[in-house]
Design a protein around this motif. Sequence first.
Motif, short mmCIF file in Angstrom:
data_model
loop_
_atom_site.label_atom_id
_atom_site.label_comp_id
_atom_site.label_asym_id
_atom_site.label_seq_id
_atom_site.Cartn_x
_atom_site.Cartn_y
_atom_site.Cartn_z
N LEU A 18 0.82 -1.20 0.00
CA LEU A 18 0.00 0.00 0.00
C LEU A 18 0.86 1.26 0.00
O LEU A 18 1.78 1.42 0.81
CB LEU A 18 -0.91 -0.01 1.23
N SER A 19 0.56 2.15 -0.94
CA SER A 19 1.19 3.47 -1.06
C SER A 19 2.67 3.43 -1.45
O SER A 19 3.35 4.45 -1.40
CB SER A 19 1.04 4.29 0.23
N ARG A 20 3.19 2.28 -1.85
CA ARG A 20 4.58 2.23 -2.32
C ARG A 20 4.61 2.49 -3.83
O ARG A 20 4.05 1.71 -4.61
CB ARG A 20 5.22 0.88 -2.03
N ARG B 278 1.29 8.32 -8.35
CA ARG B 278 0.36 8.89 -7.37
C ARG B 278 -0.30 7.82 -6.50
O ARG B 278 -1.20 8.14 -5.72
CB ARG B 278 -0.72 9.70 -8.08
N ASN B 279 0.16 6.58 -6.60
CA ASN B 279 -0.43 5.57 -5.72
C ASN B 279 -0.03 5.77 -4.27
O ASN B 279 -0.47 5.06 -3.37
CB ASN B 279 -0.10 4.15 -6.19
N THR B 280 0.81 6.78 -4.00
CA THR B 280 1.11 7.15 -2.62
C THR B 280 -0.15 7.69 -1.93
O THR B 280 -0.17 7.79 -0.69
CB THR B 280 2.20 8.23 -2.59
N GLU B 281 -1.17 8.02 -2.70
CA GLU B 281 -2.43 8.51 -2.14
C GLU B 281 -3.28 7.39 -1.55
O GLU B 281 -4.30 7.66 -0.91
CB GLU B 281 -3.22 9.26 -3.22
N GLU B 282 -2.88 6.15 -1.76
CA GLU B 282 -3.67 5.02 -1.27
C GLU B 282 -3.80 5.04 0.25
O GLU B 282 -4.89 4.84 0.79
CB GLU B 282 -3.02 3.71 -1.72
N LEU B 283 -2.72 5.28 0.94
CA LEU B 283 -2.74 5.27 2.39
C LEU B 283 -3.56 6.44 2.94
O LEU B 283 -4.33 6.28 3.90
CB LEU B 283 -1.32 5.32 2.95
N ASP B 284 -3.44 7.60 2.28
CA ASP B 284 -4.23 8.75 2.70
C ASP B 284 -5.73 8.47 2.55
O ASP B 284 -6.53 8.80 3.42
CB ASP B 284 -3.86 9.98 1.85
N SER B 285 -6.11 7.84 1.44
CA SER B 285 -7.52 7.52 1.21
C SER B 285 -8.02 6.49 2.21
O SER B 285 -9.17 6.57 2.67
CB SER B 285 -7.70 6.99 -0.22
N GLY C 170 -6.15 4.21 -5.18
CA GLY C 170 -6.48 4.86 -3.93
C GLY C 170 -7.82 5.57 -3.98
O GLY C 170 -8.06 6.54 -3.26
#
Length: 298
Positions: free
Chosen positions: A122-124, A188-195, A224
Amino acid sequence: LLEAPSSSEQMATAAGAAGAPNMAAAAAATTTATLEDHGRTSAVTLEGTVLQAVLAAGLQKDVPLPSDAIETMEVLKDEDDEIRAEAAAKTMKGSFTEYASRLRTYLAELEQTLFSSGLHTLSRPPDEHALRSYLQAYFDGEGRSKLPQVALDSLCRGEPLAAALHGCSFTDTTLVEEAAGIRDLLLRNTEELDSMLRALNGEYILPAPGGDLLRDGAGVLPTGRNIHALDPYRIPSQAALARGLATAEASVQQHFKEFGSYPETIAVNLWGLEAIKTKGESVAVVLGLIGARPLFEA
């Protein structure tokens, strides 16, 4: 009364004497008798085992068998796959190696098309190697134009669009710009954890269609999001509609050919996963059978 043949050779002779229409029927009769005479295990061949695996996986649809083998299996359509595969193998004595080569080539291409990079963290964000794999598969030179190597190298190193365009021809500009956009969306999959944290807090998550980059396009990015698999405004797609209508017509014509009349009822299984993968092909079959056509929005 005629005494039943006691060996595979006698069975094959009987099939020929009875006016077997072709070699397929003779091969079918010989195989059935051999398996019954000597026990299934002792009569199984390497070629037959390979073809049995092909039938079990449905690969004969992607890598068609020779016409003689197909005819043989049609003769034995009521038998199990082991008998059908062994009979088909007998008709392929001179062509099995060539078929195995085509099968191997197809499986190698299929392996290269799929991503097998393990579980997603997740988010990597994807590293340079993963970015290269995605972009090379997306711009494969078949469904889409191939990305210039200099632009591919530049984008995977994380360089800006201007650097990626350097050294590319003017005609490649649009292609490189699209690739840069996909690269940025993947990162932008770093937004997964934020979501996920917002979801746990009961906050709003932006919606987006779920799917696969290669099959569904860049519209599934970034990840995300609050994804939905089925969008009634997107299915069936134009391509799925064409395939579904053709399937519906072929089903009706096949029934008329076999029974001399049109079917009164036809059952169609509507599976969510199948509809997602084919973009609504089964829905298009139903529309075709009832004579309806969807109105596509502009």
